[in-house]
Design a protein around this motif. Structure first.
Motif, PDB file in Angstrom:
ATOM      1  N   GLU A 172       0.693  -1.583   0.008  1.00 61.50           N
ATOM      2  CA  GLU A 172      -0.061   0.098  -0.056  1.00 61.50           C
ATOM      3  C   GLU A 172       0.965   1.350   0.040  1.00 61.50           C
ATOM      4  N   ARG A 173       2.015   1.014   1.182  1.00 62.79           N
ATOM      5  CA  ARG A 173       3.053   2.311   0.588  1.00 62.79           C
ATOM      6  C   ARG A 173       3.704   2.876  -0.688  1.00 62.79           C
ATOM      7  N   ALA A 174       3.876   2.085  -1.524  1.00 67.25           N
ATOM      8  CA  ALA A 174       4.714   1.752  -1.774  1.00 67.25           C
ATOM      9  C   ALA A 174       3.680   2.206  -3.536  1.00 67.25           C
ATOM     10  N   VAL A 175       2.377   1.577  -3.916  1.00 62.09           N
ATOM     11  CA  VAL A 175       1.698   1.910  -4.502  1.00 62.09           C
ATOM     12  C   VAL A 175       1.305   3.285  -4.370  1.00 62.09           C
ATOM     13  N   ALA A 176       0.795   3.356  -3.567  1.00 55.65           N
ATOM     14  CA  ALA A 176      -0.235   4.503  -3.011  1.00 55.65           C
ATOM     15  C   ALA A 176       0.286   5.950  -1.908  1.00 55.65           C
ATOM     16  N   GLY A 177       1.244   5.335  -1.352  1.00 58.10           N
ATOM     17  CA  GLY A 177       2.633   6.495  -0.400  1.00 58.10           C
ATOM     18  C   GLY A 177       1.876   8.213  -1.121  1.00 58.10           C
ATOM     19  N   GLY A 178       2.180   7.796  -2.559  1.00 54.97           N
ATOM     20  CA  GLY A 178       2.294  10.078  -2.768  1.00 54.97           C
ATOM     21  C   GLY A 178       1.636   9.870  -3.726  1.00 54.97           C
ATOM     22  N   THR A 179       0.256   9.365  -3.291  1.00 52.43           N
ATOM     23  CA  THR A 179      -0.888   9.577  -4.292  1.00 52.43           C
ATOM     24  C   THR A 179      -1.482  11.177  -4.170  1.00 52.43           C
ATOM     25  N   LEU A 180      -1.751  11.146  -2.932  1.00 57.79           N
ATOM     26  CA  LEU A 180      -2.394  12.674  -2.497  1.00 57.79           C
ATOM     27  C   LEU A 180      -1.639  13.465  -2.504  1.00 57.79           C
ATOM     28  N   TYR A 181      -0.435  13.603  -2.473  1.00 53.71           N
ATOM     29  CA  TYR A 181       0.296  14.649  -2.045  1.00 53.71           C
ATOM     30  C   TYR A 181       0.669  15.000  -3.618  1.00 53.71           C
TER      31      TYR A 181
END
Length: 348
Positions: free
Chosen positions: A235-244
């Motif tokens: 989850e962190r790898a796929v979507a950790g930076g998505t919101l930012y």
């Protein structure tokens, strides 16, 4: 919590209001400034950046650790919220800053370290008792009327009532000269600044409530949060930076003079692309949008769809616009924001 259950600590721990107030009285008598950082524990580098700012600016620094039941809805994660007191105390003990010590004959550096931890029980903070069911609550509560129903308040009804209540109690106990909050929770910090003004508080005053820029993962840009511990590696790898990434996309569109409607549409598109992307499908990572919105930094009213950067509203230039959002990554809810406009008028 009794003294017998406390882990070893080089920093004095106060678990009752009366014991802390005796400590605070001595600081008043010695004319020492007191900086304050309010937390729910599970400390990370974001919290520690607030502690370091306080150490730089105050004679004494106090950190509170209290998981506040009043800001959790019955279906939220009060029971499972991370509680890591021994590690929190180790991290605090390791914090120090070098400051100049000026005497009549010389200037020499010395180290400031955290001075105290306030670690109250639920019964200490809520003498009348507390329930997560708002309808069954009895006692005194604080509400910042008209400002807590947008942004996070729209997704979490009653949340800011719980925050305002517990922080007012903490301010009454700690009586800080300065207090420090992170930009990640910007609506919370701005509401509390308004609270200090409306309730005519002297410790802190509105100008001594400081909002410090968000601390981020250096690789993904993920805003640091205690709840990040819930994320799986995938989850962190796929979507950790998505919101930012989504918010930065919206920010760029705003700076390019596009309308608010277009900025939000482009930001939401980033989340939708990750949610429906191959990597998320292959690793079974579920990503969904809660909200992305633009709000006035003073009133929290939603910006009109047709507004563009520099637009005057009701005869005045907006001092700032908050572009904020929340997404779900699996069972973990992530929040973040970017301030558009003069950050100096909002942070500090």
């Amino acid at each position: 919590m009794s003294a017998l259950t406390l882990p070893p600590s080089q920093i004095p721990i106060f678990s009752t209001v009366s014991s802390f107030r005796a400590w605070r009285s001595r600081a008043f008598e010695e004319s020492k400034s007191v900086g304050f950082v309010a937390t729910m524990g599970a400390l990370h580098d974001g919290h520690l950046s607030l502690v370091k700012r306080s150490l730089q600016e105050n004679d004494l620094t106090v950190l509170s650790i209290f998981v506040n039941p009043a800001q959790f809805a019955p279906n939220e994660d009060l029971a499972t919220y991370p509680r890591t007191l021994p590690r929190d105390l180790e991290l605090l003990t390791a914090q120090s800053v070098s400051v100049p010590h000026i005497t009549t004959t010389e200037t020499s550096p010395f180290l400031r370290m955290p001075s105290a931890v306030f670690l109250p029980s639920v019964s200490e903070m809520y003498p009348s008792g507390i329930s997560q069911d708002r309808d069954s609550q009895r006692g005194t509560f604080i509400e910042v009327k008209g400002y807590g129903d947008e942004m996070e308040g729209k997704s979490r009804p009653g949340f800011f009532r719980g925050v305002a209540t517990v922080v007012t109690k903490l301010f009454n106990v700690i009586q800080p000269t300065n207090t420090y909050f992170g930009q990640k929770d910007i609506q919370q910090a701005l509401l509390l600044r308004r609270l200090t003004r409306d309730l005519l508080l002297s410790h802190p005053t509105p100008s001594s409530l400081h909002i410090i820029p968000t601390t981020r993962d250096p690789t993904s840009g993920l805003a640091l949060s205690s709840r990040n511990a819930y994320l799986t590696p995938d989850e962190r790898a796929v979507a950790g930076g998505t919101l930012y990434e989504a918010l930065r996309t919206g920010e760029q569109a705003w700076m390019n003079g596009e309308t608010k409607e277009e900025c939000v549409r482009k930001a939401r598109g980033v989340v939708e692309n990750v949610s429906g992307g191959k990597e998320a499908r292959d690793k079974s990572v579920n990503v969904s949008l809660d909200y992305i919105e633009m709000n006035d930094a003073d009133s929290f009213e939603v910006i009109g769809d047709g507004e563009v950067v520099g637009t005057r509203h009701e005869g005045r230039e907006r001092e700032g616009v908050i572009l904020s959002g929340a997404i779900w990554v699996g069972k973990t809810r992530l929040i973040d924001n970017i301030v558009l406009g003069d950050m100096g008028k909002i942070l500090g």
